[in-house]
Design an enzyme around this catalytic site. Structure first.
Site, short mmCIF file in Angstrom:
data_model
loop_
_atom_site.label_atom_id
_atom_site.label_comp_id
_atom_site.label_asym_id
_atom_site.label_seq_id
_atom_site.Cartn_x
_atom_site.Cartn_y
_atom_site.Cartn_z
N ASP A 58 0.74 -1.59 -0.01
CA ASP A 58 -0.01 0.13 0.23
C ASP A 58 1.02 1.38 -0.04
O ASP A 58 1.59 1.81 0.64
CB ASP A 58 -0.71 -0.06 1.60
CG ASP A 58 -1.96 0.86 1.00
OD1 ASP A 58 -2.96 0.57 1.06
OD2 ASP A 58 -2.12 2.31 0.94
N ARG A 78 -7.21 2.38 -12.41
CA ARG A 78 -7.64 3.05 -13.54
C ARG A 78 -6.42 2.80 -14.64
O ARG A 78 -5.70 2.53 -14.17
CB ARG A 78 -7.20 4.91 -13.42
CG ARG A 78 -7.87 5.62 -12.20
CD ARG A 78 -9.47 5.77 -13.02
NE ARG A 78 -10.09 7.45 -12.59
CZ ARG A 78 -11.26 6.18 -11.69
NH1 ARG A 78 -11.40 4.93 -11.50
NH2 ARG A 78 -11.58 7.79 -11.19
N GLU A 101 -11.64 5.48 -23.33
CA GLU A 101 -12.52 4.99 -22.76
C GLU A 101 -13.63 5.86 -23.01
O GLU A 101 -13.65 7.24 -22.95
CB GLU A 101 -13.20 4.73 -21.39
CG GLU A 101 -12.25 4.32 -20.04
CD GLU A 101 -12.17 3.83 -18.91
OE1 GLU A 101 -13.24 4.86 -18.04
OE2 GLU A 101 -12.26 3.01 -18.18
N HIS A 119 -16.02 -0.23 -17.73
CA HIS A 119 -15.75 1.00 -15.75
C HIS A 119 -17.10 0.75 -15.56
O HIS A 119 -17.59 1.97 -15.17
CB HIS A 119 -14.95 2.26 -16.72
CG HIS A 119 -14.54 2.78 -15.24
ND1 HIS A 119 -13.26 3.81 -15.74
CD2 HIS A 119 -14.69 2.80 -14.33
CE1 HIS A 119 -12.48 4.02 -14.29
NE2 HIS A 119 -13.82 3.27 -14.06
#
Length: 330
Positions: A173, A234, A263, A282
């Site tokens: 992370d 993303r 997109e 998406h």
């Protein structure tokens, strides 16, 4: 006081509408098919107090053209379509709705993972084309390792499901204020440390200068042979040319992508012609339950700020987000 709220979409879930209408707000919607230019025009032509941003770009030009603008909330968590720097320059906070779609996205990631491992989409297409093609070289996930790039609410929910399948889970992370990891996840100190152990690599980070192109040719080379990539974050987090090369060359077993660099995806994109790619448009965070919760949370974000009761600091993405609680923002 009645506030004017601009929603950059042609519709908004009734759960969010009811919150705003109960407060006496005037709602302005973007016409269906409206683009960035339409957003710019509406911002310049109206005394708008707050914007609830969906997918259309909210540019620096639009933000600058509306002196009355006080607060922005994303309907979701990704703010790549909002010029946060322009908002920050005007001391306008930008909020997100963390956790509102976490379960929805985690389930989509799991679905893509299973579809990739067992070639479900390919067999479905084969049968519908009249061919009884039986893929018997699918991968069992039990005993394999899921590698999470990002271990927030989405990653942890996915981890819980994968642990139940008998998988191991490791995670890196990068520190975007996420909650502490749950038991059963082995945390590592870098992406480079995570890649060699990740039979399935799943991405759960926002798009920014640090994550753009993060998973590139070098990253694919460090993954175990025949790994699976899952991206519900993303598209630009992945170097798409390198991904295509890894898929065509057999380095990757498959990829499940809910998001791509362009997109809608462009018709000449090679990903459309690869049998070991599963694509969705998406919609990871677009279940009915998630849409309702995001709408409610976004509405509460803007109303809370306008009424002097700002959301938790963790929901603010501006670089100086602590200023909200120090009274810097008007």
């Amino acid at each position: 006081m009645a506030y004017t709220i601009f929603i950059t979409a042609s519709a908004f879930h009734p759960k969010g509408v009811s919150v705003l209408e109960a407060a006496g707000c005037r709602l302005i919607y973007l016409d269906a098919g409206g683009d960035e230019a339409a957003v710019d025009h509406i911002m310049a032509a109206n005394q708008i107090d707050a914007v609830i941003s969906r997918t259309v770009t909210l540019s620096a030009r639009a933000i600058a053209s509306c002196p009355s603008l006080k607060v922005i909330s994303k309907h979701g968590v990704g703010v790549s379509n909002i010029d946060v720097a322009a908002a920050t320059a005007r001391n306008i906070p930008v909020f997100v709705t963390p956790g509102a779609n976490a379960q929805s996205v985690a389930e989509m990631a799991l679905g893509l993972m299973l579809a990739c491992a067992r070639k479900i989409a390919w067999m479905d297409a084969e049968i519908k084309d009249g061919r009884w093609s039986r893929a018997q070289d699918g991968l069992e996930l039990s005993g394999r390792t899921l590698g999470l790039v990002g271990c927030g609410q989405i990653g942890q929910r996915l981890a819980k499901a994968c642990l139940a399948l008998g998988m191991n889970v490791a995670a890196y992370d990068p520190g975007y204020g996420r909650v502490a990891p749950m038991d059963g996840i082995s945390m590592v100190g870098s992406v480079d440390e995570l890649l060699p152990v990740s039979d399935v690599l799943s991405l759960h980070v926002p798009l920014n200068a640090h994550t753009r192109g993060l998973i590139d040719a070098d990253a694919f080379a460090k993954l175990p042979n025949q790994a699976i990539l899952i991206n519900t974050a993303r598209g630009e987090v992945v170097d798409e040319a390198a991904l295509i090369s890894a898929l065509k060359g057999g380095r990757l077993f498959a990829a499940g992508l809910d998001t791509t660099a362009d997109e809608p995806i462009l018709p000449d994109n090679e990903l459309l012609r690869l049998a070991n790619v599963v694509l969705t448009p998406h919609v990871g965070g677009s279940t009915l339950a998630a849409l309702a919760e995001m709408a409610k949370s976004a509405a509460e974000n803007v109303l809370g700020f306008l009424k002097g009761e700002p959301p938790p600091i963790s929901a603010c993405v501006n670089p100086q987000n602590d200023a909200i609680h120090k009274g810097v923002f008007p």
